[in-house]
Design a protein around this motif. Structure first.
Motif, PDB file in Angstrom:
ATOM      1  N   MET A  37       0.631  -1.103  -0.194  1.00  0.00           N
ATOM      2  CA  MET A  37      -0.057   0.089  -0.042  1.00  0.00           C
ATOM      3  C   MET A  37       0.425   1.832   0.192  1.00  0.00           C
ATOM      4  N   PHE A  38       1.651   1.321   0.809  1.00  0.00           N
ATOM      5  CA  PHE A  38       2.717   1.712   0.603  1.00  0.00           C
ATOM      6  C   PHE A  38       4.005   2.663  -0.430  1.00  0.00           C
ATOM      7  N   LYS A  39       4.043   1.916  -1.361  1.00  0.00           N
ATOM      8  CA  LYS A  39       4.036   1.669  -1.856  1.00  0.00           C
ATOM      9  C   LYS A  39       3.846   1.791  -3.601  1.00  0.00           C
ATOM     10  N   ALA A  40       2.549   1.692  -3.537  1.00  0.00           N
ATOM     11  CA  ALA A  40       1.393   1.860  -4.231  1.00  0.00           C
ATOM     12  C   ALA A  40       0.843   3.980  -4.056  1.00  0.00           C
ATOM     13  N   LEU A  41       1.868   4.244  -2.667  1.00  0.00           N
ATOM     14  CA  LEU A  41       1.547   5.772  -2.591  1.00  0.00           C
ATOM     15  C   LEU A  41       2.260   6.490  -2.888  1.00  0.00           C
ATOM     16  N   SER A  42       3.752   5.623  -3.117  1.00  0.00           N
ATOM     17  CA  SER A  42       4.859   6.586  -2.372  1.00  0.00           C
ATOM     18  C   SER A  42       4.696   8.003  -4.177  1.00  0.00           C
ATOM     19  N   ASP A  43       4.525   7.388  -5.438  1.00  0.00           N
ATOM     20  CA  ASP A  43       4.341   7.865  -6.544  1.00  0.00           C
ATOM     21  C   ASP A  43       3.407   8.910  -6.250  1.00  0.00           C
ATOM     22  N   PRO A  44       3.811  10.252  -6.836  1.00  0.00           N
ATOM     23  CA  PRO A  44       2.781  11.198  -6.659  1.00  0.00           C
ATOM     24  C   PRO A  44       1.787  10.899  -7.489  1.00  0.00           C
ATOM     25  N   ILE A  45       1.985  10.440  -8.777  1.00  0.00           N
ATOM     26  CA  ILE A  45       0.258  10.929  -9.357  1.00  0.00           C
ATOM     27  C   ILE A  45      -0.572   9.581  -8.716  1.00  0.00           C
ATOM     28  N   LEU A  84      -2.824   0.985  -7.776  1.00  0.00           N
ATOM     29  CA  LEU A  84      -4.194   1.593  -6.900  1.00  0.00           C
ATOM     30  C   LEU A  84      -4.666   0.273  -6.079  1.00  0.00           C
ATOM     31  N   ARG A  85      -4.919  -0.607  -7.130  1.00  0.00           N
ATOM     32  CA  ARG A  85      -6.385  -1.158  -6.915  1.00  0.00           C
ATOM     33  C   ARG A  85      -5.846  -2.479  -6.386  1.00  0.00           C
ATOM     34  N   GLU A  86      -4.408  -2.988  -7.303  1.00  0.00           N
ATOM     35  CA  GLU A  86      -3.725  -4.581  -6.725  1.00  0.00           C
ATOM     36  C   GLU A  86      -3.323  -4.884  -5.681  1.00  0.00           C
ATOM     37  N   ALA A  87      -2.989  -3.501  -4.733  1.00  0.00           N
ATOM     38  CA  ALA A  87      -2.327  -2.415  -3.163  1.00  0.00           C
ATOM     39  C   ALA A  87      -3.614  -2.519  -2.115  1.00  0.00           C
ATOM     40  N   GLY A  88      -4.816  -2.736  -2.691  1.00  0.00           N
ATOM     41  CA  GLY A  88      -5.738  -2.835  -1.927  1.00  0.00           C
ATOM     42  C   GLY A  88      -6.150  -1.546  -1.693  1.00  0.00           C
ATOM     43  N   LEU A  89      -6.620  -0.536  -2.179  1.00  0.00           N
ATOM     44  CA  LEU A  89      -6.535   0.964  -1.956  1.00  0.00           C
ATOM     45  C   LEU A  89      -7.811   1.354  -2.324  1.00  0.00           C
ATOM     46  N   VAL A  90      -8.171   0.804  -4.023  1.00  0.00           N
ATOM     47  CA  VAL A  90      -9.850   1.340  -4.560  1.00  0.00           C
ATOM     48  C   VAL A  90     -10.007   0.314  -4.785  1.00  0.00           C
ATOM     49  N   GLY A  91     -11.294   0.159  -5.423  1.00  0.00           N
ATOM     50  CA  GLY A  91     -12.404  -1.000  -5.801  1.00  0.00           C
ATOM     51  C   GLY A  91     -12.266  -0.442  -6.927  1.00  0.00           C
ATOM     52  N   SER A  92     -12.840  -1.048  -8.419  1.00  0.00           N
ATOM     53  CA  SER A  92     -13.225  -0.807  -9.578  1.00  0.00           C
ATOM     54  C   SER A  92     -14.749  -1.933  -9.819  1.00  0.00           C
ATOM     55  N   GLU A  93     -14.725  -1.132 -10.866  1.00  0.00           N
ATOM     56  CA  GLU A  93     -16.060  -1.710 -11.770  1.00  0.00           C
ATOM     57  C   GLU A  93     -16.275  -0.914 -13.330  1.00  0.00           C
ATOM     58  N   ARG A  94     -16.558  -1.727 -13.871  1.00  0.00           N
ATOM     59  CA  ARG A  94     -16.938  -1.652 -15.161  1.00  0.00           C
ATOM     60  C   ARG A  94     -18.119  -1.464 -15.303  1.00  0.00           C
ATOM     61  N   ARG A  95     -18.070  -0.112 -16.536  1.00  0.00           N
ATOM     62  CA  ARG A  95     -19.800   0.044 -16.332  1.00  0.00           C
ATOM     63  C   ARG A  95     -20.144   1.267 -17.956  1.00  0.00           C
ATOM     64  N   GLY A  96     -20.865  -0.241 -18.429  1.00  0.00           N
ATOM     65  CA  GLY A  96     -20.307   0.329 -19.845  1.00  0.00           C
ATOM     66  C   GLY A  96     -18.895   0.222 -20.406  1.00  0.00           C
TER      67      GLY A  96
END
Length: 126
Positions: A37-45, A84-96
């Motif tokens: 999680m911290f590694k994912a957040l270490s990037d400014p983007i 971010l998703r693989e680090a478990g910080l965000v969830g996602s869902e495809r809609r169309g």
């Protein structure tokens, strides 16, 4: 004097009072998961993406809303969202044709609890 038992003191559980690192060292598995999680957040983007998603109206954002604020290509944004998703910080869902993202509150709570400073000690430093 009353014979009733005293009322319990809420919020006085010692297992909750201190940050996990103050109570005991992190185990190998917990350290590995948290470091991702911290590694994912270490990037400014990625940090900005997480902030954009969290602050977006309704608590979720379409990938189409996340591309504009950055001077990088859409595939690069998609890569950062995948991290971010693989680090478990965000969830996602495809809609169309679009994918929507939201911040996972339990992940932020976990990071926050880990970094919670210890309660101020009664000791006075000299």
């Amino acid at each position: 004097m009353s014979k009733q038992a005293g009322l319990p003191v809420l919020g006085h559980d010692e297992t909750v009072c201190c940050a996990p690192m103050v109570r005991e060292p992190l185990g190998e598995e917990a350290a590995l998961e948290t470091s991702r999680m911290f590694k994912a957040l270490s990037d400014p983007i990625r940090l900005r993406l997480l902030s954009l998603i969290a602050s977006h109206a309704g608590g979720e954002a379409c990938v189409c809303d996340l591309i504009g604020p950055f001077d990088v290509s859409q595939p690069t944004i998609s890569h950062h969202l995948k991290v971010l998703r693989e680090a478990g910080l965000v969830g996602s869902e495809r809609r169309g044709t679009w994918v929507y993202y939201w911040v996972l509150p339990e992940a932020l709570a976990k990071l926050s609890a880990l970094l919670q400073p210890p309660a101020v000690s009664a000791k006075v430093s000299a």
